[in-house]
Design an enzyme around this catalytic site. Structure first.
Site, mmCIF file in Angstrom:
data_model
loop_
_atom_site.group_PDB
_atom_site.id
_atom_site.type_symbol
_atom_site.label_atom_id
_atom_site.label_comp_id
_atom_site.label_asym_id
_atom_site.label_seq_id
_atom_site.Cartn_x
_atom_site.Cartn_y
_atom_site.Cartn_z
ATOM 1 N N HIS A 1 64.414 34.334 7.254
ATOM 2 C CA HIS A 1 65.031 33.991 8.673
ATOM 3 C C HIS A 1 65.089 35.219 9.419
ATOM 4 C CE1 HIS A 1 68.683 36.202 7.805
ATOM 5 N NE2 HIS A 1 68.619 35.763 6.205
ATOM 6 N N GLU B 1 69.625 31.177 -0.288
ATOM 7 C CA GLU B 1 70.081 32.523 -0.894
ATOM 8 C C GLU B 1 70.711 32.462 -2.036
ATOM 9 O OE1 GLU B 1 69.217 35.666 -1.235
ATOM 10 O OE2 GLU B 1 69.423 36.624 0.364
#
Length: 213
Positions: free
Chosen positions: A11, A84
């Site tokens: 990201h 994550e």
């Protein structure tokens, strides 16, 4: 040959990346630089024959992936399996704060103990199992295609290790730059590294390399 091409993208930048603050499963948005990075990576991949885009369901990954979906028209699907690593009660702290508040946890984390999990979090072994299973499942669904995975630094780290045979405790010598383009090939035998950390589409001064956000 049964194969799927993969492009893996971390990201874009967030304010917490700048502060070295652990995001984990906390849903932190992109900052202005991160939105710019998302647009840049979308432009860089605009002509690629992308079959599908899968992104972590956290907004920093979703916003990065949406920019690419808008440019290419490829379908975007949220994928919680690409989140994550969960850092439990360490999330929201900076690395320095963890050293003070959780010294034993910090020691095991720094040593890359594969069995260590923060209270309420995941171990590296659990993360590797999750990312390997998710990648295999998605790649098998698109044999012969080009699939984009938009995720996080910890996910990129695991993908690199899976593709190169690096042990979980091996020191990291490869970058995990925001919005870099990473290319891999999936076959039933596993992942192969094709190219890593392409940042030609980004200004060098606008990228950050953090591994646990």
């Amino acid at each position: 040959m049964q194969a799927t091409r993969l492009i893996a993208i971390r990201h874009g930048e967030t304010a917490w990346n700048i502060d070295s603050r652990i995001q984990g499963h906390l849903d932190i948005p992109l900052n202005d630089v991160g939105h710019w990075q998302a647009q840049q990576v979308a432009r860089a991949l605009a002509a690629e024959p992308i079959t599908a885009i899968y992104a972590s369901d956290l907004q920093r990954a979703q916003a990065t992936a949406q920019a690419l979906a808008d440019v290419t028209g490829a379908p975007l699907t949220p994928e919680p399996g690409l989140r994550e690593r969960c850092f439990g009660d360490m999330e929201g702290s900076t690395f320095a704060e963890v050293e003070v508040s959780h010294p034993e946890q910090a020691r095991r984390w720094r040593q890359r103990d594969p069995h260590f999990a923060a209270d309420g979090g995941e171990s590296l072994l659990q993360l590797r199992e999750r990312i390997a299973a998710t990648t295999n499942r998605l790649a098998q669904q698109h044999l012969g295609g080009l699939v984009v995975l938009v995720a996080h630094g910890g996910v990129m780290d695991i993908l690199y290790r899976l593709a190169t045979g690096q042990d979980l405790q091996a020191p990291r010598t490869w970058p995990l730059t925001n919005a870099a383009i990473n290319r891999l090939l999936w076959t039933p035998e596993g992942l192969t590294l094709v190219g890593w950390a392409d940042v030609q589409h980004l200004d060098a001064n606008s990228t950050r390399d953090e591994s646990t956000v």
